[in-house]
Design a protein around this motif. Structure first.
Motif, PDB file in Angstrom:
ATOM      1  N   TYR A 161       0.857  -1.192   0.000  1.00  0.00           N
ATOM      2  CA  TYR A 161       0.000   0.000   0.000  1.00  0.00           C
ATOM      3  C   TYR A 161       0.886   1.232   0.000  1.00  0.00           C
ATOM      4  O   TYR A 161       1.759   1.372   0.848  1.00  0.00           O
ATOM      5  CB  TYR A 161      -0.905   0.029   1.232  1.00  0.00           C
ATOM      6  CG  TYR A 161      -1.659   1.332   1.346  1.00  0.00           C
ATOM      7  CD1 TYR A 161      -2.666   1.627   0.426  1.00  0.00           C
ATOM      8  CD2 TYR A 161      -1.351   2.272   2.321  1.00  0.00           C
ATOM      9  CE1 TYR A 161      -3.340   2.829   0.484  1.00  0.00           C
ATOM     10  CE2 TYR A 161      -2.029   3.469   2.388  1.00  0.00           C
ATOM     11  CZ  TYR A 161      -3.019   3.744   1.463  1.00  0.00           C
ATOM     12  OH  TYR A 161      -3.689   4.941   1.519  1.00  0.00           O
ATOM     13  N   LEU A 206       0.948   5.313   0.338  1.00  0.00           N
ATOM     14  CA  LEU A 206       0.171   6.482   0.733  1.00  0.00           C
ATOM     15  C   LEU A 206      -0.079   7.363  -0.482  1.00  0.00           C
ATOM     16  O   LEU A 206       0.804   7.557  -1.310  1.00  0.00           O
ATOM     17  CB  LEU A 206       0.952   7.283   1.775  1.00  0.00           C
ATOM     18  CG  LEU A 206       0.966   6.699   3.186  1.00  0.00           C
ATOM     19  CD1 LEU A 206       2.008   7.408   4.022  1.00  0.00           C
ATOM     20  CD2 LEU A 206      -0.402   6.811   3.837  1.00  0.00           C
ATOM     21  N   ASP A 207      -1.298   7.868  -0.586  1.00  0.00           N
ATOM     22  CA  ASP A 207      -1.664   8.785  -1.674  1.00  0.00           C
ATOM     23  C   ASP A 207      -0.983  10.129  -1.465  1.00  0.00           C
ATOM     24  O   ASP A 207      -1.530  11.006  -0.801  1.00  0.00           O
ATOM     25  CB  ASP A 207      -3.189   9.033  -1.636  1.00  0.00           C
ATOM     26  CG  ASP A 207      -3.955   7.985  -2.410  1.00  0.00           C
ATOM     27  OD1 ASP A 207      -3.378   7.396  -3.342  1.00  0.00           O
ATOM     28  OD2 ASP A 207      -5.129   7.783  -2.085  1.00  0.00           O
ATOM     29  N   LEU A 250      -7.052  -4.136  -1.557  1.00  0.00           N
ATOM     30  CA  LEU A 250      -5.810  -4.672  -0.960  1.00  0.00           C
ATOM     31  C   LEU A 250      -5.868  -4.712   0.555  1.00  0.00           C
ATOM     32  O   LEU A 250      -5.240  -5.581   1.182  1.00  0.00           O
ATOM     33  CB  LEU A 250      -4.582  -3.913  -1.475  1.00  0.00           C
ATOM     34  CG  LEU A 250      -4.244  -2.501  -0.983  1.00  0.00           C
ATOM     35  CD1 LEU A 250      -3.566  -2.530   0.380  1.00  0.00           C
ATOM     36  CD2 LEU A 250      -3.313  -1.849  -1.970  1.00  0.00           C
ATOM     37  N   GLU A 251      -6.614  -3.788   1.179  1.00  0.00           N
ATOM     38  CA  GLU A 251      -6.696  -3.785   2.645  1.00  0.00           C
ATOM     39  C   GLU A 251      -7.297  -5.101   3.149  1.00  0.00           C
ATOM     40  O   GLU A 251      -6.847  -5.649   4.157  1.00  0.00           O
ATOM     41  CB  GLU A 251      -7.546  -2.606   3.139  1.00  0.00           C
ATOM     42  CG  GLU A 251      -6.936  -1.229   2.907  1.00  0.00           C
ATOM     43  CD  GLU A 251      -7.305  -0.619   1.558  1.00  0.00           C
ATOM     44  OE1 GLU A 251      -7.786  -1.365   0.665  1.00  0.00           O
ATOM     45  OE2 GLU A 251      -7.102   0.596   1.384  1.00  0.00           O
ATOM     46  N   GLU A 297      -3.262  10.363   6.546  1.00  0.00           N
ATOM     47  CA  GLU A 297      -4.561  10.256   5.860  1.00  0.00           C
ATOM     48  C   GLU A 297      -5.721  10.310   6.849  1.00  0.00           C
ATOM     49  O   GLU A 297      -6.824   9.858   6.546  1.00  0.00           O
ATOM     50  CB  GLU A 297      -4.658   8.914   5.119  1.00  0.00           C
ATOM     51  CG  GLU A 297      -3.559   8.636   4.149  1.00  0.00           C
ATOM     52  CD  GLU A 297      -3.699   7.221   3.588  1.00  0.00           C
ATOM     53  OE1 GLU A 297      -3.527   7.053   2.388  1.00  0.00           O
ATOM     54  OE2 GLU A 297      -3.998   6.300   4.370  1.00  0.00           O
ATOM     55  N   ASP A 319      -3.096  -1.684   6.797  1.00  0.00           N
ATOM     56  CA  ASP A 319      -2.202  -1.197   5.743  1.00  0.00           C
ATOM     57  C   ASP A 319      -2.079   0.323   5.729  1.00  0.00           C
ATOM     58  O   ASP A 319      -1.155   0.854   5.127  1.00  0.00           O
ATOM     59  CB  ASP A 319      -2.672  -1.691   4.377  1.00  0.00           C
ATOM     60  CG  ASP A 319      -2.407  -3.178   4.218  1.00  0.00           C
ATOM     61  OD1 ASP A 319      -1.233  -3.529   4.003  1.00  0.00           O
ATOM     62  OD2 ASP A 319      -3.338  -3.976   4.373  1.00  0.00           O
TER      63      ASP A 319
END
Lengths: 483, 483
Positions: free
Chosen positions: A159, A161-162, A261-262, B466, B480
């Motif tokens: 994952y 981070l955005d 995916l989480e 986030e 995640d």
């Protein structure tokens, strides 16, 4: 809505074959702004129709709607247009999935198209599959172990981070740099792009082959499902396409479910920690085998000049979509903009000298089948490159299929000769920002079908908006993500 | 992982009450980096335990794990600590929802906590409720119309394109500006913040009251469910909390389901377009009424200096979470960091002169109940402000509950006298970026329970990461998303 309206002014350029008078351009702009129906058309193509997976009921609902609508606006020769064999349709009828133990959690996921169901509600334990196992090892190591199981690769999906906004628009510098590329000075492939692409395709083929072997083994053994994920599947957004062949004679593909995916990683981690993970799931999917042929929608406004009416200016976009949502940005947006362009021409009673034709293509997502079939039978067969009479009468094709972003200009597809024409043609739209003409190619959609037989076919340079980050082939390609 | 490790070095400052020697600090850093167990602790609190909604089985699994773990590390007086009445637990046992007609689509949603189930699989039509109707109009207009229906407000939720990255970190300028605020120069409330807040609370109360009236009417009439959404629920991320009271004597709240805005808006648009929208759903939720009391987890390392061991330095975070995911950033992160701090002290056999105590709080999400109850019975009753003997022996409380971001410094809670102490205290962590000390308050979590009875209680300045964009109280507060 603003941006779709915006985009279609530009597409009304076919009108310039009839009249370059400023008054006509002004009428078109006024109709497009004050009486726009583009969002209503988009609503009918998306939420009223449902997902438009090729040869599924949603595709046919959208096809029927667009035929009725084009006829109602008074277009000529509106018809469903057979382009050859496609194969089976597929539709989800029921989908439920949750982790049942060690504790209960609904899971975000979506089945891949053309995969089979579970035949009722099932509860099944998860077994992890060694991602390094080659085809032989898969069969040797897992035969006899898969009955009643759900298979997942023993691999965590990273994952990230955005750290960038989902929303992406071209900067002026990027557009300037696109516009400045010169054909004779385009760099040779010193960066090994072609080699990387070749390797990527090879590795993709290998992984497809392994997936097929695993799917077949799972089916033979009586497993319940395969679950899979990818780094793009985060925050509840799931990218999902097909799980195997849609050919009429292909067997049903084994159930393969794309997962956030989480949730996927959680399951992998719990199994690794020796927790007995059980999922509860029910998938009912229907295959449609009554109709092997594929259809586009074609309609036109016949030119008024007897000498010029055999000449054709064509616009289009693809009508089909993937199954995870309603294909709003891929490509109800393009179909709606093109339909609205035709509506405006009819509403304003503009009478072009040449024929203006619209094509709403089927089967684009599985390999631009609809436009290829249409071009093959109408203009030139790709196999033998034998040109048909209509080929020399064909002026140009404009395609719209890159989401919901603003049009910044156009790709010349390395056709330098077209630059001057495009320059003049785009000049009335300078104030809307459509100023960049690039010699570059852009691929992946229906203009290639025209380009491939020597007909001028173009795509626009559009802002991405959320195309790559969220909507393209995902469960979030929904009406609200249209701008 | 890096950031959680990072954060906990800072929290090991209690060690400075024992030894300021550089060697001890170095040992702590080494243990924290090379042998970190913080992600393993976080895994046990999240994915191994499940959602930790207060008084639900997931909460008790996490409580049992942390008690066992703290005992295994050799802490003293590890125990579940009753803090008073809480009320019912609640847990989701089955959740399925999809749009069944006009076409089939799985819907992304999550039931609000402490709401009831559907009593089996139901198919129900959606009825739109006028959002302008006041309580009287609601009852007058909808009585007799809700049996067997699903209720949705006739209001579209605005989708805003994500034009900012989900990931948010403090800039140097923002931290400098926080650090520069002076207590005596803090501006009076000229911007009307207090007035806006008062109005917000009033409007929130009114909307809660209306929701309660609608819920009661729906229940009386035999409706199936209410669905609701908000602008934050996009891309598959759904924010979800409680659907009413958890008090032991409160009736079961009517089923209320938080939904992704893309799906919610689709339903509203289709009903508005006179499509008969039917949803198919099954919700089974279990209320736990065997245990009204609420429990924290408390453990300590008793000080070695006979004169100082009655003095207490305390660290903590809340153990409970909401139900939509596993509360990774809210607040397994804080609990795991604090537990890891205690582990390191024991592993290195550091013997503090004063007592170092950890509190893992329950019921924080419903109003910092656990820490309030603990403070009330241990240090001072909030009602009569009668101080208990332990009050004057209490040194300080440090709380960790703002997600997974880096610690940049600390909030002084307007306690200017603490600035010098904090300055010294943070100095060994300058190289880690923990340099900002601000006079400002920060609210919303368990340090307020201490602050409220005159005990020094502090929270750190953490990067948001986030927290507001994705994870805080959402179905994406998953493992995640821990950094």
């Amino acid at each position: 809505m603003r941006q779709l309206t915006f985009a279609l002014w530009l597409l009304l350029i076919p009108a310039f074959v009839v009249a370059q008078e400023a008054s006509v351009m002004q009428q078109i702009k006024t109709e497009g702004i004050e009486n726009s129906q583009v969002m209503d058309i988009a609503f009918h193509l998306t939420e009223k129709s449902g997902p438009r997976l090729m040869n599924s009921p949603g595709y046919y609902r959208a096809m029927d709607y667009s035929i009725d609508q084009l006829k109602a606006w008074g277009l000529d020769n509106v018809a469903k247009d057979e382009w050859g064999d496609f194969g089976k349709g597929w539709e989800l009828k029921k989908f439920y999935i949750a982790m049942k133990s060690p504790w209960y959690k609904p899971v975000i996921a979506f089945p891949k198209a053309w995969t089979s169901g579970t035949n009722g509600l099932k509860t099944a334990a998860v077994i992890l599959i060694d991602p390094e196992a080659d085809s032989t090892a898969l069969v040797n190591n897992y035969r006899g172990k898969l009955a009643g199981k759900i298979l997942a690769m023993d691999k965590l999906i990273e994952y990230k981070l955005d750290d960038k906004a989902d929303l992406v628009r071209y900067t002026k510098a990027e557009l300037d740099s696109l516009g400045a590329i010169q054909l004779d000075k385009k760099e040779a492939d010193t960066t090994g792009m072609a080699e990387r692409r070749r390797k990527w395709i090879q590795s993709w083929r290998e992984s497809r082959k392994k997936a097929e072997i695993l799917g077949n083994l799972a089916k033979e053994e009586g497993a319940v499902a395969i679950i899979s994920s990818s780094p793009r599947n985060h925050d509840g957004t799931v990218f999902v396409q097909q799980g195997g062949s849609h050919a009429m004679d292909a067997p049903e593909n084994f159930l393969d479910i794309a997962m956030a995916l989480e949730d996927y990683n959680m399951i992998v981690r719990l199994v690794r920690a020796n927790e007995p993970v059980e999922l509860e799931l029910e998938v009912d999917s229907q295959f449609y085998t009554d109709q092997e042929k594929g259809y586009n929608v074609i309609g036109e406004i016949i030119g008024t000049d007897p000498k010029l009416k055999d000449e054709v200016v064509m616009i289009g976009g693809h009508l089909d979509s993937w199954q995870g949502s309603v294909g709003a940005t891929d490509n109800a947006s393009g179909s709606a903009v093109m339909m609205e362009a035709m509506r405006i021409l009819k509403t304003l009673n503009i009478k072009p000298k040449r024929t203006v034709r619209i094509g709403l293509w089927g089967g684009e997502e599985q390999g631009i089948h609809g436009s290829r079939g249409y071009v093959s039978k109408t203009f030139a067969n790709r196999e033998d490159m034998k040109l048909k009479p209509a080929h020399e009468k064909f002026n140009v094709y404009f395609n719209f299929d890159n989401g919901t972003g603003r049009i910044n200009g156009i790709y010349l597809q390395e056709n330098e000769a077209a630059r001057d024409i495009m320059n003049k043609w785009l000049s009335p739209f300078e104030d809307l920002g459509a100023t960049t003409i690039t010699i570059e190619n852009t691929g992946g959609t229906d203009h290639l079908s025209f380009d491939g037989v020597g007909l001028p076919g173009f795509q626009f340079i559009q802002d991405e908006v959320e195309y790559n980050s969220r909507t393209h082939h995902s469960n979030m390609d929904s009406y609200d993500h249209l701008v």
